[in-house]
Design an enzyme around this catalytic site. Structure first.
Site, short mmCIF file in Angstrom:
data_model
loop_
_atom_site.label_atom_id
_atom_site.label_comp_id
_atom_site.label_asym_id
_atom_site.label_seq_id
_atom_site.Cartn_x
_atom_site.Cartn_y
_atom_site.Cartn_z
N HIS A 129 -21.06 20.89 58.58
CA HIS A 129 -19.68 20.41 58.47
C HIS A 129 -18.91 20.84 59.70
O HIS A 129 -19.40 21.60 60.54
CB HIS A 129 -19.00 20.92 57.20
CG HIS A 129 -18.94 22.41 57.07
ND1 HIS A 129 -18.32 23.23 58.00
CD2 HIS A 129 -19.42 23.24 56.13
CE1 HIS A 129 -18.41 24.48 57.62
NE2 HIS A 129 -19.09 24.53 56.49
N ASP B 257 -32.41 29.16 40.93
CA ASP B 257 -33.16 30.39 41.21
C ASP B 257 -32.35 31.60 40.76
O ASP B 257 -31.28 31.89 41.32
CB ASP B 257 -33.47 30.47 42.71
CG ASP B 257 -34.60 31.44 43.01
OD1 ASP B 257 -34.51 32.60 42.57
OD2 ASP B 257 -35.56 31.03 43.69
N SER C 194 -23.53 27.69 54.41
CA SER C 194 -23.44 26.34 54.97
C SER C 194 -24.47 26.16 56.07
O SER C 194 -24.57 26.97 56.99
CB SER C 194 -22.06 26.10 55.56
OG SER C 194 -21.10 25.98 54.57
#
Length: 335
Positions: free
Chosen positions: A161, A284, A299
Site C-alpha cells: 500500500h 494459525d 503489511s
C-alpha cells in the site's frame, strides 16, 4: 555503529493511499522471485527539508514568523535556497547562515508542483543563528515487510500500500535506504485497536535502495551482496487463480527470520480497485497468540496458495484483528 533506537511502525497498514510513483510495467510472466516476509527498516527522503510545523523566532526586538508570512505551509518541502539545492536539514541551515539576515528565495514543492517564495531570516536572540520559523525533517523512517525480490533483477516490492506522511501530502523519494531490521516486541491487536510490531535497525549499512513509492507499495533494488541463500524461490500467480480456502502468509513477528502461518482466504475479488483483492482470516493459533492477528508492520507479508505467490497482506479489520485485506500480487509486480 549500531542503531539502538526503537521505531514504531508509522509507515505501515495505512488507511490512505495517496502516493503515486513513476509509470509502472508488469513483470514478465514466468519470473522467479525470492519470497519475502522479512522485516526491513526504511528511511525515505524527499531530497529536501519537509515542513512539519511553523513557529515563531524570538529576535532581539520581538517575535517573528518569516515562513508563515511568506505563505509557507505545513507539508511544503524546501528543495533550494537562492537556486542552490537543499537535500537535507544541514543544507538548509548552512544556506540560512550564508544569508546573514538578507532576503532569500526559497524553492518549495507543494502537491507535486514547484513554486518560489521570498522571506528574510531572523537572527535568534538566544542561539545567534538565523531562522525562518519552521520545524523540519528530511527523512521519514519506519519498518515494513518485504514481499518479494525478483531473482534476476533483484528488484523488490514491499508494503502493498502507499506510504503516508503526517499531513497526507505526496511523497517523492530520493536517496532512500533499506536496512536490516529485527522485530523485538509486539503490541497485540484487540477489537477496536490495531496492534503493532516494534523493530530495531540492526546496523548502518543498507541492504537495498528504494526509488519508487506508489499506491501498491515501496520499490527498489537489493544489494547483490545480500545473502539470498536462506530465501525460498517461488513463481507468482494472478488473482484469477486464487481460491477460497486454505493458504498461508510469511511474516516475522520475532527476530529476523520469516515464519509460515496458516490463513484462510474467505473472499476473492479480482476486479477490486482499492488494493483489496482478498479478505483473509488468520487461522494459525501461534500467530493469534503472539499478535492477536494482523498488526501494523505485517503489511507486505506475502500470501502463498498452492505454492505460488498470489498477494500480500495490506490492512486489518479494526473490529476483528484476525481478519484483513490483501492485494493481488500482479498489482505489486512493478518496477
Amino acid at each position: 555503529m549500531r542503531k539502538r533506537k526503537f521505531f514504531l511502525v508509522g509507515l505501515l497498514l495505512s488507511a490512505c493511499f495517496l502516493f503515486c510513483g513513476t509509470t509502472t510495467k508488469a513483470e514478465a510472466a514466468g519470473c522467479e522471485y525470492y519470497l519475502g516476509g522479512m522485516p526491513a527498516g526504511f528511511t525515505l527522503s524527499e531530497g529536501g527539508a519537509e515542513i512539519i510545523g511553523l513557529n515563531e523566532v524570538a529576535g532581539e526586538d520581538g517575535l517573528y514568523s518569516p515562513a508563515e508570512k511568506a505563505g509557507i505551509k505545513v507539508g511544503d518541502c524546501i528543495v533550494a535556497v537562492d537556486d542552490i539545492a537543499v537535500k537535507n536539514i544541514a543544507d538548509l541551515n548552512e544556506a540560512l547562515e550564508r544569508c546573514h539576515g538578507k532576503p532569500i528565495k526559497l524553492t518549495i514543492k507543494r502537491n507535486g508542483e514547484t513554486a518560489q517564495v521570498e522571506t528574510t531570516p531572523v537572527k535568534d536572540a538566544k542561539s545567534g543563528k538565523f531562522k525562518i520559523g519552521v520545524l523540519i525533517r528530511d527523512t521519514l523512517t519506519g519498518i515494513g515487510t518485504v514481499t518479494y525480490i525478483n531473482k534476476e533483477t533483484l528488484r523488490f516490492g514491499a508494503l502493498g500500500h502507499g506510504v503516508s506522511t503526517d499531513n497526507f501530502s505526496e511523497l517523492g523519494i530520493a536517496d532512500s535506504k533499506v536496512y536490516l531490521c529485527s522485530i523485538v516486541g509486539v503490541t497485540k491487536g484487540t477489537r477496536g485497536r490495531a496492534g503493532e510490531l516494534r523493530g530495531l535497525f540492526m546496523n548502518d549499512k543498507p541492504i537495498a535502495t528504494a526509488d519508487n513509492v506508489c499506491v501498491a507499495g515501496l520499490y527498489g533494488t537489493f544489494d547483490k551482496n545480500y545473502n539470498f541463500s536462506h530465501l525460498r524461490t517461488v513463481q507468482s500467480a494472478p488473482v484469477s487463480e486464487a481460491k477460497i480456502g486454505k493458504a498461508c502468509i510469511y511474516s516475522t513477528v520475532d527476530g529476523i527470520c520469516p515464519q509460515e502461518y496458516q490463513i484462510s482466504i474467505v473472499k476473492v475479488d479480482e476486479n477490486q480497485k482499492d488494493n483489496k483483492n482478498f479478505v483473509i482470516k488468520i487461522t494459525d493459533e501461534r500467530l493469534i497468540d503472539e499478535t492477536g492477528g494482523i498488526v501494523q508492520g505485517m503489511s507486505g507479508s506475502p500470501i502463498v496458495q498452492n505454492g505460488k505467490l498470489i498477494g500480500a497482506v495490506t490492512h486489518v479489520f479494526l473490529n476483528d484483528p484476525t481478519r484483513g485485506y490483501g492485494i493481488g500480487i500482479e498489482k505489486m509486480l512493478v518496477n
